[in-house]
Design an enzyme around this catalytic site. Structure first.
Site, PDB file in Angstrom:
ATOM      1  N   GLY A   1     -75.560-111.092 -83.258  1.00 11.50           N
ATOM      2  CA  GLY A   1     -74.120-110.974 -83.008  1.00 11.50           C
ATOM      3  C   GLY A   1     -73.706-111.728 -81.761  1.00 11.50           C
ATOM      4  CG  PHE A   2     -69.633-112.241 -78.962  1.00  9.34           C
ATOM      5  CD1 PHE A   2     -69.851-113.424 -78.254  1.00  9.34           C
ATOM      6  CD2 PHE A   2     -68.682-111.340 -78.472  1.00  9.34           C
ATOM      7  CE1 PHE A   2     -69.157-113.698 -77.076  1.00  9.34           C
ATOM      8  CE2 PHE A   2     -67.977-111.605 -77.301  1.00  9.34           C
ATOM      9  CZ  PHE A   2     -68.216-112.775 -76.587  1.00  9.34           C
ATOM     10  CB  ILE A   3     -72.719-108.883 -76.947  1.00 12.37           C
ATOM     11  CG1 ILE A   3     -71.186-108.887 -76.773  1.00 12.37           C
ATOM     12  CG2 ILE A   3     -73.407-108.432 -75.652  1.00 12.37           C
ATOM     13  CD1 ILE A   3     -70.553-107.529 -76.551  1.00 12.37           C
TER      14      ILE A   3
ATOM     15  CE1 TYR B   1     -66.945 -99.888 -82.513  1.00 15.80           C
ATOM     16  CE2 TYR B   1     -64.978 -99.886 -81.134  1.00 15.80           C
ATOM     17  CZ  TYR B   1     -66.294-100.261 -81.352  1.00 15.80           C
ATOM     18  OH  TYR B   1     -66.954-101.021 -80.412  1.00 15.80           O
TER      19      TYR B   1
ATOM     20  CE  LYS C   1     -69.815 -98.861 -80.469  1.00 16.99           C
ATOM     21  NZ  LYS C   1     -71.159 -99.407 -80.365  1.00 16.99           N
TER      22      LYS C   1
HETATM   23  N1  LIG Z   1     -67.117-107.650 -78.274  1.00 13.69           N
HETATM   24  C1  LIG Z   1     -66.387-106.706 -77.711  1.00 13.69           C
HETATM   25  O1  LIG Z   1     -65.311-106.969 -77.174  1.00 13.69           O
HETATM   26  C2  LIG Z   1     -66.895-105.273 -77.682  1.00 13.69           C
HETATM   27  C3  LIG Z   1     -66.107-104.307 -77.014  1.00 13.69           C
HETATM   28  C4  LIG Z   1     -66.575-102.975 -76.974  1.00 13.69           C
HETATM   29  C5  LIG Z   1     -67.786-102.643 -77.547  1.00 13.69           C
HETATM   30  N2  LIG Z   1     -68.517-103.592 -78.206  1.00 13.69           N
HETATM   31  C6  LIG Z   1     -69.798-103.199 -78.817  1.00 13.69           C
HETATM   32  O2  LIG Z   1     -70.801-104.132 -78.436  1.00 13.69           O
HETATM   33  C7  LIG Z   1     -71.756-104.286 -79.489  1.00 13.69           C
HETATM   34  C8  LIG Z   1     -71.897-105.762 -79.866  1.00 13.69           C
HETATM   35  O3  LIG Z   1     -70.614-106.261 -80.238  1.00 13.69           O
HETATM   36  P1  LIG Z   1     -70.353-107.770 -80.673  1.00 13.69           P
HETATM   37  O4  LIG Z   1     -68.974-108.125 -80.259  1.00 13.69           O
HETATM   38  O5  LIG Z   1     -71.502-108.614 -80.278  1.00 13.69           O
HETATM   39  O6  LIG Z   1     -70.300-107.576 -82.262  1.00 13.69           O
HETATM   40  P2  LIG Z   1     -71.018-108.405 -83.424  1.00 13.69           P
HETATM   41  O7  LIG Z   1     -70.429-107.884 -84.699  1.00 13.69           O
HETATM   42  O8  LIG Z   1     -70.928-109.864 -83.153  1.00 13.69           O
HETATM   43  O9  LIG Z   1     -72.531-107.932 -83.266  1.00 13.69           O
HETATM   44  C9  LIG Z   1     -73.046-106.779 -83.886  1.00 13.69           C
HETATM   45  C10 LIG Z   1     -74.237-107.191 -84.732  1.00 13.69           C
HETATM   46  O10 LIG Z   1     -74.764-106.015 -85.348  1.00 13.69           O
HETATM   47  C11 LIG Z   1     -75.175-106.371 -86.656  1.00 13.69           C
HETATM   48  N3  LIG Z   1     -75.153-105.181 -87.505  1.00 13.69           N
HETATM   49  C12 LIG Z   1     -74.083-104.519 -88.009  1.00 13.69           C
HETATM   50  N4  LIG Z   1     -74.474-103.520 -88.796  1.00 13.69           N
HETATM   51  C13 LIG Z   1     -75.840-103.527 -88.783  1.00 13.69           C
HETATM   52  C14 LIG Z   1     -76.819-102.749 -89.425  1.00 13.69           C
HETATM   53  N5  LIG Z   1     -76.484-101.750 -90.263  1.00 13.69           N
HETATM   54  N6  LIG Z   1     -78.126-103.030 -89.202  1.00 13.69           N
HETATM   55  C15 LIG Z   1     -78.486-104.065 -88.385  1.00 13.69           C
HETATM   56  N7  LIG Z   1     -77.578-104.848 -87.757  1.00 13.69           N
HETATM   57  C16 LIG Z   1     -76.275-104.585 -87.958  1.00 13.69           C
HETATM   58  C17 LIG Z   1     -74.162-107.402 -87.128  1.00 13.69           C
HETATM   59  O11 LIG Z   1     -74.665-108.226 -88.179  1.00 13.69           O
HETATM   60  C18 LIG Z   1     -73.855-108.171 -85.852  1.00 13.69           C
HETATM   61  O12 LIG Z   1     -74.623-109.359 -85.768  1.00 13.69           O
HETATM   62  C19 LIG Z   1     -71.261-103.402 -80.631  1.00 13.69           C
HETATM   63  O13 LIG Z   1     -71.936-102.161 -80.548  1.00 13.69           O
HETATM   64  C20 LIG Z   1     -69.783-103.223 -80.338  1.00 13.69           C
HETATM   65  O14 LIG Z   1     -69.294-102.017 -80.883  1.00 13.69           O
HETATM   66  C21 LIG Z   1     -68.101-104.904 -78.275  1.00 13.69           C
END
Ligand SMILES: NC(=O)c1ccc[n+]([C@@H]2O[C@H](COP(=O)([O-])OP(=O)(O)OC[C@H]3O[C@@H](n4cnc5c(N)ncnc54)[C@H](O)[C@@H]3O)[C@@H](O)[C@H]2O)c1
Length: 271
Positions: free
Chosen positions: A11-13, A153, A157
């Protein structure tokens, strides 16, 4: 060499974090199911750089699949878990609350159970500023009561924060729950506003603005989030009896209008 398990590693982060950990000479075991919440090709692209490292391993597995997760923990030596895999996004969670519950809560439980069974003592995990819901008092503080979620959501969390506390108390697992505030930068999720608006502007299309553009929020640059995660890992590994919830952000919100103007300016400089 520290061995990190990064869930949501494509994913992104997760992918940005993995690159940094590998550059610093660590081992990264990533888990991701490449789900189609957004185009999985973007996720394939996200891990390209990491795949050049011999100390990177990617498991295409679903955290809901207990047996698959069991096998990964059995096969690898893991020092610390960074749990980022989740269904993200507030609005889509209202459409599909069961999926959010299954991935974010049951999936997390599978990870926690394996940590318990393999005696892995350190967990850094993504929570979200969405737990603050309609809270009017700013800046948001970690000790505010966040029992009044306004989306499935956010509720998942908050549930994660509660359940990880149980594992901390019963099984001595150090936990840092990091509440992120809209993260932006290269590889940003395409569903998030900055990425969406940039694409629309580049295509000369209109930007949908809800309200008069004065609503404001906090944004955090990806490198600062990655730094914060790595520092939290260090803190966890160097201390005992850690359970902390931390706002990983700043307190300098910018309005929607300002944000759109800034993107416009940045794109003008580019051309
Ligand atoms: N980006 C933001 O602004 C933000 C803000 C608050 C919280 N978050 C949290 O940070 C974390 C990462 O966010 P992100 O923006 O990188 O999101 P993202 O969707 O890019 O990354 C999440 C990854 O988890 C994987 N995933 C989803 N369901 C899955 C499963 N059942 N089994 C295995 N992998 C699975 C997805 O394929 C994805 O690559 C998440 O927990 C998100 O809730 C992000």
């Amino acid at each position: 060499m520290i061995s990190y398990l990064v869930t949501g590693g494509a994913g992104f982060i997760g992918s940005t974090l993995s690159e940094k950990l590998l550059k610093e000479g660590n081992k990264v075991i990533a888990i991701d199911n490449f789900c189609n919440f957004y185009d999985p090709k973007i996720k394939e692209n996200n891990i390209k750089e990491s795949e050049n490292y011999k100390d990177f391993k990617i498991y295409r597995a679903d955290i809901r699949n207990k047996q698959a997760i069991k096998n990964i923990f059995a096969k690898n030596k893991i020092d610390i878990v960074i749990h980022l895999a989740a269904m993200a996004g507030v609005r889509p969670s209202i459409e599909n609350p069961v999926l959010y519950q299954e991935v974010n809560c049951m999936g997390t439980q599978n990870i926690l159970e394996e940590m318990k069974l393999h005696d892995i003592k350190n967990l850094v995990m993504a929570s979200s500023s969405s737990v603050y819901g309609n809270c009017k008092e700013v800046p948001f503080k970690e000790n505010m009561i966040v029992d009044f979620a306004i989306s499935p959501y956010a509720a998942t969390k908050k549930a994660n924060e509660v359940m990880t506390h149980v594992y901390h108390k019963l099984f001595d697992i150090n936990v840092m729950m990091l509440r992120f505030f809209t993260v932006y930068g290269p590889k940003q999720r395409p569903d998030l506003a900055i990425s969406k608006f940039t694409r629309l502007m580049l295509n000369d299309e209109e930007i949908p603005m809800y309200g008069d553009g004065t609503t404001s929020r906090d944004y955090t640059y990806i490198d600062d989030i990655v730094d914060g995660i790595i520092k939290s890992c260090k803190y966890c590994m160097e201390n005992s009896n850690v359970y902390e919830i931390l706002n990983l952000g700043n307190s300098s919100p910018i309005s929607l209008k300002e944000m759109i103007n800034k993107i416009g300016q940045a794109l003008r400089y580019r051309t």
